[in-house]
Scaffold this active site. Structure first.
Site, short mmCIF file in Angstrom:
data_model
loop_
_atom_site.label_atom_id
_atom_site.label_comp_id
_atom_site.label_asym_id
_atom_site.label_seq_id
_atom_site.Cartn_x
_atom_site.Cartn_y
_atom_site.Cartn_z
N GLY A 12 7.42 7.36 0.27
CA GLY A 12 6.66 7.73 -0.52
C GLY A 12 4.95 7.98 0.54
O GLY A 12 3.63 7.94 0.79
N SER A 14 3.38 10.57 1.05
CA SER A 14 3.06 11.62 0.99
C SER A 14 1.60 10.95 0.22
O SER A 14 0.46 12.07 -0.52
CB SER A 14 3.49 12.47 0.26
OG SER A 14 3.87 13.63 0.26
N VAL A 54 14.06 9.78 -3.43
CA VAL A 54 14.57 8.41 -3.10
C VAL A 54 15.98 8.29 -4.09
O VAL A 54 16.82 7.74 -3.79
CB VAL A 54 13.63 7.20 -2.73
CG1 VAL A 54 13.31 7.67 -1.65
CG2 VAL A 54 13.62 6.56 -4.27
N TYR A 146 8.80 -1.22 -15.61
CA TYR A 146 7.93 -1.39 -14.30
C TYR A 146 7.81 -3.25 -13.82
O TYR A 146 8.31 -3.20 -12.85
CB TYR A 146 6.20 -1.07 -14.29
CG TYR A 146 5.73 -0.86 -13.26
CD1 TYR A 146 6.22 0.31 -12.35
CD2 TYR A 146 5.21 -1.44 -13.03
CE1 TYR A 146 5.40 0.17 -11.35
CE2 TYR A 146 4.47 -1.57 -11.17
CZ TYR A 146 4.25 -0.66 -10.63
OH TYR A 146 3.05 -0.49 -9.15
N ALA A 147 8.31 -4.22 -14.49
CA ALA A 147 7.76 -5.49 -14.54
C ALA A 147 9.16 -5.28 -14.01
O ALA A 147 9.45 -6.35 -12.98
CB ALA A 147 7.64 -5.82 -14.86
N ALA A 148 10.21 -5.28 -14.39
CA ALA A 148 11.50 -5.34 -14.33
C ALA A 148 12.36 -5.05 -12.98
O ALA A 148 12.15 -5.69 -11.70
CB ALA A 148 12.52 -4.60 -15.67
N ALA A 149 11.76 -3.93 -12.50
CA ALA A 149 12.02 -2.89 -11.42
C ALA A 149 11.15 -3.89 -10.24
O ALA A 149 12.00 -4.03 -9.29
CB ALA A 149 11.60 -1.39 -11.43
N LYS A 150 10.03 -4.09 -10.58
CA LYS A 150 9.57 -4.89 -9.43
C LYS A 150 10.14 -5.98 -9.05
O LYS A 150 9.27 -6.83 -7.97
CB LYS A 150 7.96 -4.46 -9.53
CG LYS A 150 7.20 -3.15 -9.80
CD LYS A 150 7.07 -2.89 -8.23
CE LYS A 150 6.95 -1.73 -7.23
NZ LYS A 150 7.44 -0.85 -7.14
N1 LIG Z 1 -1.73 1.06 -6.75
C1 LIG Z 1 -1.44 0.18 -6.97
O1 LIG Z 1 -2.24 -0.74 -7.46
C2 LIG Z 1 -0.46 -0.26 -6.38
C3 LIG Z 1 -0.14 -1.73 -7.31
C4 LIG Z 1 1.49 -2.67 -7.22
C5 LIG Z 1 2.27 -1.97 -6.31
N2 LIG Z 1 1.91 -0.59 -6.18
C6 LIG Z 1 3.02 0.41 -5.60
O2 LIG Z 1 2.97 0.90 -4.56
C7 LIG Z 1 4.02 1.46 -4.22
C8 LIG Z 1 3.32 2.74 -3.90
O3 LIG Z 1 2.53 3.49 -5.33
P1 LIG Z 1 1.10 4.21 -4.51
O4 LIG Z 1 0.13 3.36 -5.33
O5 LIG Z 1 0.73 4.46 -3.23
O6 LIG Z 1 0.64 5.65 -6.02
P2 LIG Z 1 0.96 7.13 -5.61
O7 LIG Z 1 1.29 7.55 -6.79
O8 LIG Z 1 -0.66 7.31 -4.75
O9 LIG Z 1 2.15 7.41 -4.40
C9 LIG Z 1 3.79 7.24 -4.39
C10 LIG Z 1 4.28 7.92 -3.70
O10 LIG Z 1 5.59 7.63 -4.06
C11 LIG Z 1 6.15 9.41 -4.46
N3 LIG Z 1 7.69 9.25 -5.01
C12 LIG Z 1 7.72 8.48 -6.39
N4 LIG Z 1 8.52 8.96 -6.93
C13 LIG Z 1 9.46 9.73 -5.41
C14 LIG Z 1 10.70 9.62 -5.42
N5 LIG Z 1 12.26 9.82 -6.47
N6 LIG Z 1 11.74 10.09 -4.64
C15 LIG Z 1 10.18 10.36 -3.46
N7 LIG Z 1 9.23 9.62 -3.95
C16 LIG Z 1 9.04 9.11 -4.53
C17 LIG Z 1 5.72 10.02 -4.87
O11 LIG Z 1 5.41 11.40 -4.86
C18 LIG Z 1 3.46 9.59 -3.90
O12 LIG Z 1 3.69 10.34 -3.14
C19 LIG Z 1 5.06 2.58 -6.14
O13 LIG Z 1 5.81 1.61 -4.99
C20 LIG Z 1 3.66 1.46 -6.52
O14 LIG Z 1 4.67 0.80 -7.58
C21 LIG Z 1 0.63 0.02 -6.39
#
Ligand SMILES: NC(=O)c1ccc[n+]([C@@H]2O[C@H](COP(=O)([O-])OP(=O)(O)OC[C@H]3O[C@@H](n4cnc5c(N)ncnc54)[C@H](O)[C@@H]3O)[C@@H](O)[C@H]2O)c1
Length: 242
Positions: A12, A14, A54, A146-150
């Protein structure tokens, strides 16, 4: 914290939290391998990017082999790749929508952790940090997949920690609260939506990705050598407010 020339893989990388983890590690002198389905967004001499999903078991196995044979020991792994829910009640979710989120947010963590752990085991050291979410514990409607995955990530973290503890490999997770990233930008750019979220957070602000990356770096560091199987909520107190 100095990670001088330690090799850390970040999924993740990027965007958002993963990108902040990669950049904070690079600032701390680590060498970072980024894995993301999107293109590279980090230019740094010690950063190498692989554009890959992934969920692709064979490709992830091949990349892990290549990284290990080219660069040597893998000191750390951050599983941050993820997608949000489809925002529907569970009874309207299609099986593809369910699988999409479970396979990216949970199975993806299993796949990358499995191949990286196989490389860490002979070295008898390593740190794995998974990104969960407050939605693993505090629920809202229309987020079942999403909740189930997390919630699964929290359980997977503790279960993997037990399998890897004999090899001195620590596995922990961070559960962020509302964080300003690509995933949430649409909501938090809207002043009223942002304010309504901030009102729920005792610390009074939405997190920046760097707030979460700092906790991840701590868990990757030798300062966290005795923390294992834990999930740290980094949410400004959201989850303790009744
Ligand atoms: N932003 C929030 O408020 C928040 C809160 C809690 C948890 N999260 C978790 O944090 C993590 C990062 O999320 P974020 O908020 O930075 O989002 P984001 O969208 O900014 O970044 C997610 C990154 O994951 C990459 N990605 C998505 N699916 C993919 C795949 N199948 N294979 C490879 N790369 C993939 C995307 O291209 C992106 O670069 C996630 O797991 C998200 O659930 C985010």
């Amino acid at each position: 914290m100095c990670f001088s020339d330690k090799l850390v893989i970040v999924s993740g990388s990027s965007s958002g939290i993963g990108k902040a983890c990669a950049e904070t590690l690079l600032e701390s002198e680590a060498m970072v391998i980024g894995i993301d389905s999107d293109n590279n967004s980090i230019e740094h001499p010690k950063y190498i990017h692989y554009s890959v999903d992934v969920r692709e078991d064979e490709k992830i196995a091949a990349i892990t082999n290549e990284v290990h044979s080219k660069y040597g020991n893998i000191a750390g792994l951050v599983n941050a790749a993820g997608i949000f829910s489809h925002s529907k009640p569970f009874f309207d979710l299609g099986i593809d929508e369910w699988n999409d989120v479970i396979e990216t947010n949970l199975t993806g963590v299993f796949i990358l952790s499995k191949y990286v752990a196989q490389k860490m085991i002979p070295n008898k050291s390593g740190k794995i940090v998974n990104i969960s979410c407050i939605r693993s514990k505090i629920y809202k409607p229309h987020m079942t997949e999403y909740a189930a995955a997390k919630g699964g990530v929290v359980a997977l973290t503790s279960a993997m920690a037990l399998d890897l503890a004999p090899y001195h490999i620590m596995v922990n997770s961070v559960a962020p609260g509302f964080t300003y990233t690509g995933m949430t930008a649409k909501s938090f750019e809207h002043p009223e939506l942002r304010k309504s979220s901030e009102d729920l957070i005792p610390a009074g602000r939405i997190a920046e990705p760097k707030d979460i990356a700092n906790v991840v770096l701590f868990l990757l560091s030798d300062k966290a050598d005795y923390i294992n199987g834990e999930t740290i909520f980094a949410d400004g107190g959201y989850s303790i407010l009744k």
